[in-house]
Scaffold this active site. Sequence first.
Site, short mmCIF file in Angstrom:
data_model
loop_
_atom_site.label_atom_id
_atom_site.label_comp_id
_atom_site.label_asym_id
_atom_site.label_seq_id
_atom_site.Cartn_x
_atom_site.Cartn_y
_atom_site.Cartn_z
N ASN A 387 0.81 -1.25 -0.11
CA ASN A 387 0.04 -0.15 0.10
C ASN A 387 1.18 1.13 -0.35
O ASN A 387 0.92 1.97 -1.18
CB ASN A 387 -0.89 -0.29 1.08
CG ASN A 387 -2.06 0.71 1.39
OD1 ASN A 387 -2.29 1.67 0.29
ND2 ASN A 387 -3.29 0.95 2.15
N ASP A 388 1.42 1.69 1.09
CA ASP A 388 1.97 2.98 0.96
C ASP A 388 3.28 3.15 -0.20
O ASP A 388 3.57 4.21 -0.29
CB ASP A 388 3.34 2.69 3.20
CG ASP A 388 1.92 3.14 3.96
OD1 ASP A 388 0.65 3.22 3.72
OD2 ASP A 388 2.24 2.75 4.87
#
Length: 462
Positions: A387-388
């Site tokens: 994600n990040d």
Amino acid sequence: MTGSALQLSLDFAYIAAVVLFILSLKLLSSPASARWGVLAGEIGAALAVVATLFNPELVQYRWILIALVIGAGVGIPLGLVHMTAVPQRTALSHAFGALSAAMIGIAEYYVSKRSVTRFEMGEIALEVIIGSLTFTGSLIAAGKLQELLPQRPIVYRGQNIVSLSVLAAAVALAVALVVNPAHTVLFPVMVIVALIFGVLLVTPIGGADMPTVISLLNSYAGVSAALLGFVLNSKVLVVAGALDGSSGFILSVIMCKAMNRSFTNVMFGAFGQVQATQAAGKEERVVRSATPEEAAAILSAANKVVVVPGYGMAVAQAQHKVRELYDVLTKKGVDVRFAIHPVAGRMPGHMNVLLAEADIPYDRLIEMDEINGDFPQTDVALVIGANDVTNPAARADHSSPIFGMPILDVDKAHTVMVIKRSMNPGFAGIDNPLYYLDQTLMLFGDAKQFVGGIVRELGGGH
Ligand code: NAP
């Protein structure tokens, strides 16, 4: 064997151990040779221990044997923990290493307190302070990661002043002892103050920042061991401690750089707190989702696929299914590579280790800097539980807490498919604009099950 021949053999064994430690670090720096690196380190450590057992100054083995049995009793189960528990396991190892360094320093002081010189007292005090604070700090870090302690940063007003005052008190006591080493009452007070400082140092740091903290504590444990080497006049301990201290420090710097954060921000930024509030209160936006059948059709029509693994792949233990996907797509003539972000997952090298465990060829693992230029020519970027490390806000949004963090430019691929269970944020607790782009398809589900579903659709798997 004569005394001098024995001494010569011991020196030779120590030099061989040191060479093996250096070789181990070198080999550990590439996934292809990492297993040999572990072996070299193990042989080096065994050699150093065995050589020490032949030290003529040793008068009896009883206590050493008891300690060996206890150590093995604790160490063997620790070696068998799940991959996702490795960060807390590592924190515990540092705690034990630092505790032993501190205890040997304490013993040295009490054995020779009458005759200890000021210089030696300085060495012992510094070593015992660093060892003690690393011991309690590492225990708190392990507790946070194991969720036995609250993960959130525990902060209060004036905290840094309190913590720094406690550290200053420990240093003042050390100085008083250097001035007069025979002032024995001060010694235990100094140890207790250092132990308290370790707790104060780590409690305000969020659970998610623990991997960086652990690598910093690793470095402290190394420094403490190196200082102990000076106290005991053991060259092998000085070198091993220095290697441990410097490699831990370099690793912390690499991790901070890969997150575009400073040491100060990690140690005093209370990162996890700010994000929780930021994650709340965002408005609903529309995303497009797809099924395993649709995802399989898109993947089999592609020429170039880049898989981006992240923390979710580790949690789901999806690496073996990912290997099956790699096999079936490669058989269909699709070029499949893996993009490795330096801080994907929760510990350095997390993705390399998992993909190596699933026997994915090393030459298919491409580092971030190298693969980023290829995304515009990539048909499908398949993000699996990351994600990040894919969040384009890091490039464009100055107000984002991760602004400036280097990311994998998956948004430049023709199609992006993201496997995750929900729209929940990742580690940094922030929304990811990638999910709302026209070329993005969300594949909602557990990584292992979803990848398994795609593999079945493609006719692969066992
Ligand atoms: P991430 O940003 O934490 O995102 C992981 C994603 O995986 C989550 O959004 C989650 O979404 C999904 N997920 C969790 N369980 C899953 C499952 N069973 N199946 C499918 N998806 C699942 O992870 P990342 O992109 O790897 O980034 C790592 C982060 O950790 C970075 O922010 C980095 O700075 C930080 N960090 C890393 C290190 C290190 O050494 N690697 C050290 C310190 C900090 P759902 O809940 O919706 O499924």
